[in-house]
Design a protein around this motif. Sequence first.
Motif, PDB file in Angstrom:
ATOM      1  N   ARG A   6       0.806  -1.201   0.000  1.00 42.33           N
ATOM      2  CA  ARG A   6       0.000   0.000   0.000  1.00 42.33           C
ATOM      3  C   ARG A   6       0.852   1.270   0.000  1.00 42.33           C
ATOM      4  O   ARG A   6       0.443   2.325  -0.423  1.00 42.33           O
ATOM      5  N   ARG A   7       1.992   1.180   0.579  1.00 42.02           N
ATOM      6  CA  ARG A   7       2.767   2.391   0.737  1.00 42.02           C
ATOM      7  C   ARG A   7       4.130   2.244   0.087  1.00 42.02           C
ATOM      8  O   ARG A   7       4.552   1.147  -0.254  1.00 42.02           O
ATOM      9  N   SER A   8       4.768   3.301  -0.092  1.00 35.89           N
ATOM     10  CA  SER A   8       6.107   3.236  -0.668  1.00 35.89           C
ATOM     11  C   SER A   8       7.086   3.944   0.256  1.00 35.89           C
ATOM     12  O   SER A   8       7.440   5.080   0.058  1.00 35.89           O
ATOM     13  N   PHE A   9       7.403   3.256   1.292  1.00 39.57           N
ATOM     14  CA  PHE A   9       8.355   3.774   2.264  1.00 39.57           C
ATOM     15  C   PHE A   9       9.715   3.290   1.773  1.00 39.57           C
ATOM     16  O   PHE A   9      10.010   2.112   1.767  1.00 39.57           O
ATOM     17  N   ILE A  10      10.511   4.194   1.322  1.00 41.00           N
ATOM     18  CA  ILE A  10      11.701   3.788   0.584  1.00 41.00           C
ATOM     19  C   ILE A  10      12.982   4.072   1.355  1.00 41.00           C
ATOM     20  O   ILE A  10      13.231   5.185   1.762  1.00 41.00           O
ATOM     21  N   ILE A  22       7.962   6.637  -5.600  1.00 38.69           N
ATOM     22  CA  ILE A  22       6.808   7.376  -6.121  1.00 38.69           C
ATOM     23  C   ILE A  22       6.673   8.608  -5.242  1.00 38.69           C
ATOM     24  O   ILE A  22       6.183   8.537  -4.127  1.00 38.69           O
ATOM     25  N   LEU A  23       7.172   9.713  -5.731  1.00 45.20           N
ATOM     26  CA  LEU A  23       7.270  10.869  -4.864  1.00 45.20           C
ATOM     27  C   LEU A  23       6.407  12.016  -5.333  1.00 45.20           C
ATOM     28  O   LEU A  23       6.327  12.301  -6.522  1.00 45.20           O
TER      29      LEU A  23
ATOM     30  N   ARG B  99       0.879   6.272   4.469  1.00 40.31           N
ATOM     31  CA  ARG B  99       2.171   6.035   3.824  1.00 40.31           C
ATOM     32  C   ARG B  99       3.203   7.005   4.386  1.00 40.31           C
ATOM     33  O   ARG B  99       2.903   8.164   4.643  1.00 40.31           O
ATOM     34  N   ILE B 100       4.423   6.505   4.557  1.00 37.94           N
ATOM     35  CA  ILE B 100       5.543   7.374   4.909  1.00 37.94           C
ATOM     36  C   ILE B 100       6.565   7.223   3.787  1.00 37.94           C
ATOM     37  O   ILE B 100       6.869   6.107   3.383  1.00 37.94           O
ATOM     38  N   VAL B 101       7.038   8.326   3.279  1.00 40.04           N
ATOM     39  CA  VAL B 101       8.002   8.252   2.190  1.00 40.04           C
ATOM     40  C   VAL B 101       9.337   8.821   2.655  1.00 40.04           C
ATOM     41  O   VAL B 101       9.432   9.981   3.038  1.00 40.04           O
ATOM     42  N   PHE B 112       1.866  10.637   4.231  1.00 43.85           N
ATOM     43  CA  PHE B 112       0.701  10.822   3.363  1.00 43.85           C
ATOM     44  C   PHE B 112      -0.459   9.936   3.825  1.00 43.85           C
ATOM     45  O   PHE B 112      -0.272   8.997   4.586  1.00 43.85           O
TER      46      PHE B 112
END
Lengths: 408, 277
Positions: A6-10, A22-23, B99-101, B112
């Motif tokens: 679900r998320r893109s914690f990179i 995906i920023l 979400r954490i980026v 987010f």
Amino acid sequence: MPDIDRRSFIAQSAGLAAGVSILPSLSSAMGSFAAAVRVGVIGCGRQGRSIIAELASLPDVTLAAICDSEPGRLSAGERRAREAKTHADHRQMLDDPAIDAVFIATPTHLHRAVAEDAIAAGKHVYCEAPLAHTVEDSKAIAAAARGSDRVFQVGYLARANPVYQLARTFFASDAVRTLVSMQASRARKTTWRSPARDPETERRLNWRLDPELTTGLSGEWGSHQFDVFHWYTGTYPERVSGLGSIRVHEDGRKVDDTIALSLQFPSGAVLGYDATLANSYGGTSELFRGENASIKLAWSHGWMFKEADAPTQGWEVYANRQQFHNDEGITLIAGATKLAEQGKLKEGVGLPHTPLWYGVESFLKSVAEGADVACTAAEAARSTIVGIRAHEAVTTGTTVEIDPADLG
Amino acid sequence: MSEQGVVRLATSAMGCRFEVVLAGGPEPWLRAAGEEALEEIEEAHRRLTRFERGSVVYRVNEGATESLDDELFDLFALCERVREACAGAFDIRRSGSGRIVLDLAARTLAAFDGATVDLGGVAKGYAIDRAATVLREAGIASAFIHGGSSSAAGIGLGPDGEPWRVLVEHPEGRGSVKVDVSDRCLAISGDQQQAGHLLDPRTGLPCPTGAIAVCIGTSAAACDAWATALAVLGSRPSALPHALGSILPSTEGWLTEPPSLVLRSTKPCQTSTAVRS
């Protein structure tokens, strides 16, 4: 099982599979400058490292180099800024033409030499406060800054602080009216010592406790707070009396750990100041008592306490308030009208960034966009000199006259 | 300061009491080094608290994209490595949602879709790591640091020449173990008194009463994160790096891996606390 996709914690660090980036747009209006600035930090003690951390939080600025003659301090700075070039001598950093601006966070008595070198190298300069440890050096730095076409800002941070800027507009209005008296204090329980294992390191690191080099609590702490009163009133004290003693830290030091000062302003109003290294109650604050109201400031927060007979102003209806024992303070909030319209007034209490961040940010704005300098060397020299005279008053236990000629 | 040649200093941060014990040198030097260590802890608190305006975490939770210095970036990268390795049993997103980026190239952090960051499971360890680094750089050869009796680090041996030891007690009173933390870090996670203290980020539900775990290693931050994951999981996962030791409660007492972690078993006590003995 959770939905990890679900998320893109990179975090593409070593040993970790690369994620898909995906920023969203990362641009932000606040702290963004018209032109990118490349900077260096000279001095990686606590203050230098704090500056490094604030720089990292600002876009459009590159920390290109850091400098410290003490290897341990330099490596501590490097932990926060691995990409930065390291130097043991500030002159090597100043030789780099790609560096636009430098932050000077060395011991106070070294400011003059470094500042003069930086100005000669054509750099914009942010110099920590106090400006210097002697009247002569303070004047010399102010003169050198005057002769430079670059920005020179000094780290008396109230002048860049939104809470203090807002409170100053109230101070200048009828809300406070006649100034009655002033008080300020700072309390922190600390030895004020850096760990040093040999006499040579001791001399280099513990300059604050060296009677030859220090301006004591009056200069190192007090002058930051005196500057608030200078800035608000537009005047400077004519004389200062002081007393000090060692209350707790009986470790062979000669520099007082607790002081009390009385600074007399031309209007007749007196600023009472006390500072201690032996107790922490109350932290740091400044207080203006006026005929109609008092203003209390505490770096990230500010309040106004109204007299019962003072006229009520329209905006007070929606003001946020805080109770202090028997008094009710109106919280001074930057941009309060707008926040009130959005029903978010309470969320505006306190500063979103540290006071240092505002100092660093305003300096970079001056460098990149030519914005007004928050605290010039000339202004800072005055507050520094008042601090030096206050230190003389404490060490001699007398009243010291402050020569207006020294304050330019 | 009661013992000869031993300096004890403390500060309040992250909702608990941090304490530094130092030995092996002149008192002014020990005290100065200890104060520098406490300042690191206080600074970590100011930057990581989610309750005070002005902190990095507060701003991220308000929707800002924050640029991070290398030290903070490493911390968030560590959190993500542990989250991945333990399949979400440790997660710095409150209630595991949104979400954490963390952007490697821009070195920024942003939240987010309603995500909020809570470093409660790792901030104490991070602060202790920084404090220990400062002490080592100052040349301190004998020190013990703990935060809220749940995260700790030892440097060298104690003033008596014996290792620094932490006492860990079984949640159901089935004995306690003493762990050598000389030049090592330890973190205890979980709560034996009160159910609901520890949430399983995978489900958002409270872990059962008595969910407790200890992790031992060379980084207090990594130990903190892994101890949280272990308490949630209830057993040692294969993904736990071999260099990290674990202590988990079992019906017989403690399950320690590697077994050499335990110095000696002691009788059950009434209180649960990390102590130097």
